[in-house]
Design a protein around this motif. Structure first.
Motif, mmCIF file in Angstrom:
data_model
loop_
_atom_site.group_PDB
_atom_site.id
_atom_site.type_symbol
_atom_site.label_atom_id
_atom_site.label_comp_id
_atom_site.label_asym_id
_atom_site.label_seq_id
_atom_site.Cartn_x
_atom_site.Cartn_y
_atom_site.Cartn_z
ATOM 1 N N ILE A 54 37.196 -106.511 37.121
ATOM 2 C CA ILE A 54 37.237 -107.436 38.623
ATOM 3 C C ILE A 54 36.010 -108.805 38.186
ATOM 4 O O ILE A 54 36.120 -109.951 38.525
ATOM 5 C CB ILE A 54 35.959 -106.310 39.514
ATOM 6 N N ILE A 55 35.259 -108.959 37.656
ATOM 7 C CA ILE A 55 35.209 -110.287 36.856
ATOM 8 C C ILE A 55 36.032 -110.983 36.456
ATOM 9 O O ILE A 55 36.246 -112.274 37.037
ATOM 10 C CB ILE A 55 33.609 -109.887 36.087
ATOM 11 N N GLU A 56 37.478 -110.407 36.040
ATOM 12 C CA GLU A 56 37.960 -111.234 35.193
ATOM 13 C C GLU A 56 39.073 -111.584 36.198
ATOM 14 O O GLU A 56 39.153 -112.996 36.201
ATOM 15 C CB GLU A 56 38.989 -110.330 34.067
ATOM 16 N N TRP A 57 39.339 -111.173 37.836
ATOM 17 C CA TRP A 57 39.639 -111.244 38.650
ATOM 18 C C TRP A 57 39.195 -112.692 39.312
ATOM 19 O O TRP A 57 39.320 -113.272 40.006
ATOM 20 C CB TRP A 57 39.931 -109.860 40.065
ATOM 21 N N LEU A 58 37.593 -112.211 39.289
ATOM 22 C CA LEU A 58 36.965 -113.217 39.764
ATOM 23 C C LEU A 58 36.117 -114.555 39.978
ATOM 24 O O LEU A 58 37.049 -115.462 40.227
ATOM 25 C CB LEU A 58 35.416 -112.975 39.762
ATOM 26 N N GLU A 59 36.850 -114.306 37.889
ATOM 27 C CA GLU A 59 37.203 -115.847 37.348
ATOM 28 C C GLU A 59 38.378 -117.119 37.745
ATOM 29 O O GLU A 59 38.448 -117.238 37.857
ATOM 30 C CB GLU A 59 36.594 -115.436 36.337
ATOM 31 N N GLU A 60 39.856 -115.238 38.063
ATOM 32 C CA GLU A 60 40.515 -116.138 38.145
ATOM 33 C C GLU A 60 40.861 -117.210 39.336
ATOM 34 O O GLU A 60 41.773 -117.507 39.794
ATOM 35 C CB GLU A 60 41.584 -114.791 37.660
ATOM 36 N N THR A 61 40.234 -116.264 40.438
ATOM 37 C CA THR A 61 40.708 -116.394 41.905
ATOM 38 C C THR A 61 39.289 -117.051 42.084
ATOM 39 O O THR A 61 39.257 -118.318 43.239
ATOM 40 C CB THR A 61 40.690 -114.910 42.833
ATOM 41 N N HIS A 62 37.794 -117.153 41.560
ATOM 42 C CA HIS A 62 37.216 -117.695 42.084
ATOM 43 C C HIS A 62 36.776 -119.558 40.990
ATOM 44 O O HIS A 62 35.221 -118.381 40.346
ATOM 45 C CB HIS A 62 35.852 -117.815 42.424
ATOM 46 N N PRO A 63 37.164 -119.938 40.104
ATOM 47 C CA PRO A 63 36.590 -120.442 38.681
ATOM 48 C C PRO A 63 35.986 -121.198 39.145
ATOM 49 O O PRO A 63 35.487 -121.827 40.179
ATOM 50 C CB PRO A 63 38.295 -121.153 38.190
ATOM 51 N N LEU A 82 29.343 -112.223 40.903
ATOM 52 C CA LEU A 82 29.465 -112.907 42.404
ATOM 53 C C LEU A 82 28.199 -113.863 42.723
ATOM 54 O O LEU A 82 28.297 -114.331 43.476
ATOM 55 C CB LEU A 82 29.022 -111.489 43.336
ATOM 56 N N ASN A 83 26.548 -113.300 42.510
ATOM 57 C CA ASN A 83 26.301 -114.459 42.960
ATOM 58 C C ASN A 83 26.201 -115.972 41.478
ATOM 59 O O ASN A 83 25.954 -116.969 42.578
ATOM 60 C CB ASN A 83 24.385 -113.806 42.210
ATOM 61 N N LEU A 84 26.496 -115.588 40.265
ATOM 62 C CA LEU A 84 27.115 -116.925 40.175
ATOM 63 C C LEU A 84 27.901 -117.514 39.838
ATOM 64 O O LEU A 84 27.587 -118.669 40.756
ATOM 65 C CB LEU A 84 27.357 -116.602 38.194
ATOM 66 N N LYS A 85 28.942 -116.937 41.139
ATOM 67 C CA LYS A 85 29.701 -117.845 42.009
ATOM 68 C C LYS A 85 29.749 -118.263 43.146
ATOM 69 O O LYS A 85 30.198 -118.699 43.753
ATOM 70 C CB LYS A 85 31.114 -116.557 42.115
ATOM 71 N N GLY A 86 28.756 -117.433 43.756
ATOM 72 C CA GLY A 86 27.903 -117.631 45.455
ATOM 73 C C GLY A 86 28.691 -116.556 46.349
ATOM 74 O O GLY A 86 28.806 -117.329 47.600
ATOM 75 N N LEU A 87 29.370 -115.950 45.811
ATOM 76 C CA LEU A 87 30.044 -115.229 46.840
ATOM 77 C C LEU A 87 29.318 -113.927 47.675
ATOM 78 O O LEU A 87 28.700 -113.120 46.748
ATOM 79 C CB LEU A 87 31.042 -114.689 46.199
ATOM 80 N N GLN A 88 29.644 -113.944 49.164
ATOM 81 C CA GLN A 88 28.427 -112.802 49.938
ATOM 82 C C GLN A 88 29.652 -111.849 50.112
ATOM 83 O O GLN A 88 30.882 -111.634 49.851
ATOM 84 C CB GLN A 88 28.563 -113.736 50.809
ATOM 85 N N THR A 89 29.045 -110.997 49.922
ATOM 86 C CA THR A 89 29.252 -109.619 50.004
ATOM 87 C C THR A 89 29.214 -108.107 51.178
ATOM 88 O O THR A 89 28.125 -108.391 51.129
ATOM 89 C CB THR A 89 29.793 -108.449 48.518
ATOM 90 N N GLN A 90 29.638 -107.664 51.589
ATOM 91 C CA GLN A 90 29.218 -106.693 51.995
ATOM 92 C C GLN A 90 28.775 -105.429 51.616
ATOM 93 O O GLN A 90 29.493 -104.618 50.808
ATOM 94 C CB GLN A 90 30.417 -105.924 53.360
ATOM 95 N N TYR A 91 26.777 -105.085 51.489
ATOM 96 C CA TYR A 91 26.508 -103.888 50.361
ATOM 97 C C TYR A 91 26.630 -102.710 51.505
ATOM 98 O O TYR A 91 26.119 -102.307 52.063
ATOM 99 C CB TYR A 91 25.632 -104.656 50.356
ATOM 100 N N VAL A 92 27.625 -102.200 50.425
ATOM 101 C CA VAL A 92 28.121 -101.021 50.763
ATOM 102 C C VAL A 92 27.350 -99.736 49.638
ATOM 103 O O VAL A 92 28.139 -99.881 48.217
ATOM 104 C CB VAL A 92 28.931 -100.122 50.733
ATOM 105 N N SER A 152 27.143 -101.916 38.002
ATOM 106 C CA SER A 152 27.163 -102.548 39.261
ATOM 107 C C SER A 152 26.393 -104.078 39.528
ATOM 108 O O SER A 152 26.000 -105.069 40.391
ATOM 109 C CB SER A 152 26.773 -101.691 40.516
ATOM 110 N N HIS A 153 25.456 -104.092 38.727
ATOM 111 C CA HIS A 153 24.629 -104.633 38.364
ATOM 112 C C HIS A 153 25.600 -105.693 37.432
ATOM 113 O O HIS A 153 25.174 -107.631 38.295
ATOM 114 C CB HIS A 153 23.245 -104.366 37.719
ATOM 115 N N ARG A 154 26.321 -105.280 36.611
ATOM 116 C CA ARG A 154 27.000 -106.721 36.308
ATOM 117 C C ARG A 154 27.765 -107.323 37.384
ATOM 118 O O ARG A 154 28.066 -108.466 37.286
ATOM 119 C CB ARG A 154 27.668 -106.118 35.072
#
Ligand code: GSH
Length: 77
Positions: A68-77, A19-29, A12-14
């Motif tokens: 998930i990180i691979e997907w983030l990199e592809e969608t939020h390069p 997400l933080n490096l990409k500056g993306l906000q999420t709802q924390y559940v 989860s930490h990873r």
């Protein structure tokens, strides 16, 4: 985006770092592994593997932190 995770989970930490490096906000559940919330039906409906983290995006759920990180990199390069 909804982030199902646990503060003491390394995977989860990873994902939170990415997400933080990409500056993306999420709802924390929070899903508390200490009280086995991840084994309850409610979370099983989110991730049948019953593991955190899981990221819900537009009604779809992504699982497995490297994927998930691979997907983030592809969608939020
Ligand atoms: N390969 C997965 C591993 C996920 C994983 O093992 N998560 C742990 C927390 S770090 C978990 O949910 N453990 C609950 C259990 O084993 O019952 C990933 O990287 O997302």
């Amino acid at each position: 985006m909804k982030l199902y995770n646990f503060f003491r989970s390394g995977t989860s930490h990873r994902l939170r770092i990415a997400l933080n490096l990409k500056g993306l906000q999420t709802q924390y559940v929070p899903v508390d592994l200490r009280t086995e919330q991840h084994l309850k039906d409610e979370f099983k409906a989110v991730n049948p593997q019953m593991l955190v983290p899981a990221l819900e995006v537009d009604g779809k759920v992504l699982i497995q932190s490297p994927a998930i990180i691979e997907w983030l990199e592809e969608t939020h390069p």
